[in-house]
Design an enzyme around this catalytic site. Structure first.
Site, PDB file in Angstrom:
ATOM      1  N   HIS A 107      -3.629  -4.671  -0.979  1.00 49.02           N
ATOM      2  CA  HIS A 107      -3.193  -5.472   0.371  1.00 49.02           C
ATOM      3  C   HIS A 107      -3.489  -6.755   0.320  1.00 49.02           C
ATOM      4  O   HIS A 107      -4.553  -7.397   0.204  1.00 49.02           O
ATOM      5  CB  HIS A 107      -4.023  -4.941   1.581  1.00 49.02           C
ATOM      6  CG  HIS A 107      -4.243  -3.614   2.050  1.00 49.02           C
ATOM      7  ND1 HIS A 107      -3.112  -3.078   3.305  1.00 49.02           N
ATOM      8  CD2 HIS A 107      -4.646  -2.499   1.758  1.00 49.02           C
ATOM      9  CE1 HIS A 107      -3.231  -1.986   3.091  1.00 49.02           C
ATOM     10  NE2 HIS A 107      -4.016  -1.398   2.385  1.00 49.02           N
ATOM     11  N   CYS A 115       0.708  -1.228  -0.037  1.00 53.61           N
ATOM     12  CA  CYS A 115       0.044   0.059  -0.147  1.00 53.61           C
ATOM     13  C   CYS A 115       0.936   1.406   0.083  1.00 53.61           C
ATOM     14  O   CYS A 115       1.600   1.632  -0.949  1.00 53.61           O
ATOM     15  CB  CYS A 115      -1.088  -0.039   1.177  1.00 53.61           C
ATOM     16  SG  CYS A 115      -2.317   1.069   0.978  1.00 53.61           S
ATOM     17  N   GLU A 141      -2.752  -9.044   2.463  1.00 53.20           N
ATOM     18  CA  GLU A 141      -3.224  -9.602   3.421  1.00 53.20           C
ATOM     19  C   GLU A 141      -4.730  -9.438   3.689  1.00 53.20           C
ATOM     20  O   GLU A 141      -5.315 -10.117   4.488  1.00 53.20           O
ATOM     21  CB  GLU A 141      -2.584  -9.122   4.678  1.00 53.20           C
ATOM     22  CG  GLU A 141      -3.124  -7.748   5.365  1.00 53.20           C
ATOM     23  CD  GLU A 141      -2.313  -6.507   4.392  1.00 53.20           C
ATOM     24  OE1 GLU A 141      -2.616  -5.435   4.534  1.00 53.20           O
ATOM     25  OE2 GLU A 141      -1.711  -6.742   3.168  1.00 53.20           O
TER      26      GLU A 141
END
Length: 226
Positions: A196, A87, A198
């Site tokens: 992202h 990011c 994750e």
């Protein structure tokens, strides 16, 4: 019993960025031994370093400076030691970030300026497709998947000189929200994603595994598997 399998040791850089625990958990699920740290020995000695980032470009740069992380990131990249930005961790790899009229100097690993997205709806929040180049290692097997974005700013042009002799040009992945913007870059030891991983479900975990598979494992950590 199977032979012991070595896990890569990954440090998630602890410089004050918020919401890093989700990155730690995702990397562990992807198969890494993970340490949240800013200690120089950890940062420089790990098999891989993840630079997370949320919020404003200037705030992230201030946090990196206070943690002496700019020098450590530079040392890793110069030494060919893998680094992954996420990011705003991608954005600060570029030369400048311009937010609310404030021009902040970035790490300058890549030429370009982070600017507000030219879109009717900002922030760009949610799932979106990407356009990786042929041969991408990060996106191997997930070229058609969607990834989760949360950002209002991005790099909307790529000015790297692709004709420099004896240099393998970076691989650039694009996405679109109102305008084209850079979704990821792969450049030798330095990689980064605007989205992202994750928060991107199985596709994000696969991308993290792809990155982990590029790491030269030192062999300091191993686990037994039945």
């Amino acid at each position: 019993m199977a032979e012991p399998q070595q896990k890569p040791l990954v440090v998630v850089l602890d410089y004050g960025a918020g919401n890093v625990r989700s990155a730690v958990r995702a990397l562990e699920e992807a198969g890494a031994e993970v340490l949240l740290s800013r200690r120089e020995a950890d940062v420089l000695g790990a098999d891989g370093l993840v630079v997370p980032g949320v919020g404003a470009f200037q705030a992230v740069m201030d946090g990196l400076k206070q943690a002496d992380a700019i020098r450590m990131i530079g040392r890793r990249v110069a030494g060919g030691r893998p680094v992954l930005g996420i990011c705003v961790g991608l954005q600060v790899m570029f030369e400048h970030g311009v937010e609310h009229g404030i021009d902040t100097e970035g790490l300058g690993e890549w030429p370009g300026t982070v600017e507000k997205l030219q879109a009717d709806v900002v922030p760009h929040m949610g799932w979106n497709t990407v356009r990786p180049p042929a041969g991408s290692r990060l996106f191997a097997g997930i070229e058609e998947e969607r990834f989760y974005f949360v950002h209002s700013y991005g790099v909307q042009s790529w000015d790297f000189d692709q004709n420099i002799e004896s240099m393998v040009p970076p691989q650039v992945t694009w996405s679109h929200h109102g305008t084209d913007f850079i979704a990821a870059v792969e450049n030798g030891p330095l990689s980064a994603t605007q989205f992202h991983p994750e928060k991107s479900g199985e596709a994000g975990l696969k991308l993290l595994r792809n990155w982990l598979n590029t790491l030269p494992v030192t062999g300091r950590i191993s686990v037994q598997e039945d």
